[in-house]
Write a protein that holds these residues in place. Structure first.
Motif, short mmCIF file in Angstrom:
data_model
loop_
_atom_site.label_atom_id
_atom_site.label_comp_id
_atom_site.label_asym_id
_atom_site.label_seq_id
_atom_site.Cartn_x
_atom_site.Cartn_y
_atom_site.Cartn_z
N SER A 155 0.84 -1.19 0.00
CA SER A 155 0.00 0.00 0.00
C SER A 155 0.88 1.24 0.00
O SER A 155 1.66 1.44 0.94
CB SER A 155 -0.93 0.01 1.21
N PRO A 156 0.81 2.07 -1.03
CA PRO A 156 -0.02 1.89 -2.22
C PRO A 156 0.50 0.76 -3.11
O PRO A 156 1.67 0.42 -3.06
CB PRO A 156 0.10 3.25 -2.93
N ARG A 170 -4.67 2.25 -2.78
CA ARG A 170 -4.73 1.79 -1.40
C ARG A 170 -5.97 0.91 -1.27
O ARG A 170 -7.07 1.34 -1.59
CB ARG A 170 -4.79 2.96 -0.43
#
Length: 316
Positions: A155-156, A170
């Motif tokens: 994430s991302p 995300r």
């Protein structure tokens, strides 16, 4: 040996009350897992050959509860059963939204999800859903698995593949299980074994029925192939879970004799079934899935309870 059971997705026992009774009773009897199948729509005319009947005909009647919704329902009615998609047809759904739904189920169930996956067999259902091309379903499935793993661990997250791409997403919360829920690969074709070796945490074949016997010698040979393929991928084959889907448990079915003498595995008297369980355990199977489904809830519960008393109590 751990044991699981199939959950009905259609028919008279696929009601909220019956489903809750089955999973609660299975949990109280000490079963480890419940299998939840996957179909979304059924074309009125099916030309595709079903791989698990001798004549290739599909035994369903065109109705089925949706897999992800049913899995979430079962999660809310149980506390310890592992929830196994058995199997999810990967190309049917968008991989990003599916990754989100599966992570949500894992979070809300306290980390009890196992993702059993397959590539599918029903060309007409692919076409009805606007899924990626049926003839590329293996490559699509591999890519969808890589997308899910990416979204569950980064994430991302970004991904650039042949069929799908995204950048800077995300997709939180991550699943409870780390690095992600276990992934079991269904099927026993060479492609399925290669997929297990590359991307799976377990192998989840169907066997012990007339169309796909997978007798101990046959299963042993496939397990040898799987070990070689897994080692070739630089992975440890001993870390793979081997979960074998067996047939209906009905002690009234004939089948006396030793395996290899014409008797199918897991048929006959309870003592014969128990001996078969030990035979498959020696090959490396750590979880067996039995089918207790019948036309009525009472008969389904009776089969489950008889198995628990006749076989599970002496082998589990």
């Amino acid at each position: 040996m751990r044991y699981g059971f199939y959950l009905p997705t259609r028919g008279a026992t696929a009601t909220p009350e019956a489903l809750e009774a089955l999973v609660r009773r299975g949990e109280s009897l000490g079963f480890a897992s419940v299998m939840i199948a996957d179909h979304i729509v059924f074309p009125a005319a099916i030309r595709s050959k079903y791989p698990y009947t001798v004549d290739g005909s599909f035994p369903g009647q065109g109705d089925a509860l949706e897999q992800l919704a049913l899995t979430a329902f079962v999660a809310g009615r149980t506390t310890s059963l592992r929830l196994v998609t058995s199997v999810m047809i990967l190309p049917y759904r968008n991989p990003v939204s599916t990754a989100k739904a599966l992570a949500t189920i894992d979070v809300l169930s306290g980390g009890r999800l196992t993702l059993g996956v397959g590539v599918g067999w029903l060309r007409e259902e692919f076409e009805a859903l606007g899924a990626p091309p049926f003839d590329r379903r293996g490559a699509v499935s591999d890519e969808w698995l890589r997308i899910m793993k990416t979204l569950w661990t980064e994430s991302p997250a970004s991904f650039a593949g042949e069929f799908y791409r995204f950048s800077g997403l995300r997709c939180l919360p991550f699943p409870v299980q780390k690095p992600h829920p276990p992934i079991w690969i269904g099927g026993h074709s060479p492609a399925a074994l290669r997929r297990t070796a590359r991307l799976g945490d377990g192998w989840h074949p169907v066997g012990a029925n007339p169309a796909v016997p997978l007798t101990p010698p046959e299963l042993s040979a496939l397990l040898d192939d799987l070990r070689r393929l897994t080692e070739r991928e630089g992975r440890d084959p001993s870390r793979l879970t081997i979960s074998f889907k067996a047939p209906v448990y009905d002690a009234g079915r004939p089948g006396a004799g030793r395996l290899g003498s014409g008797r199918r595995p897991f048929t006959g008297a309870p003592a014969e079934v128990a001996e078969d369980v030990l035979t498959y355990a020696r090959l490396g199977v750590s979880e067996l899935i039995f089918d207790f489904r019948s036309e009525t809830l009472s008969e389904s519960l009776d089969r489950m309870e008889r198995f628990a008393g006749e076989v599970k109590a002496v082998t589990g």
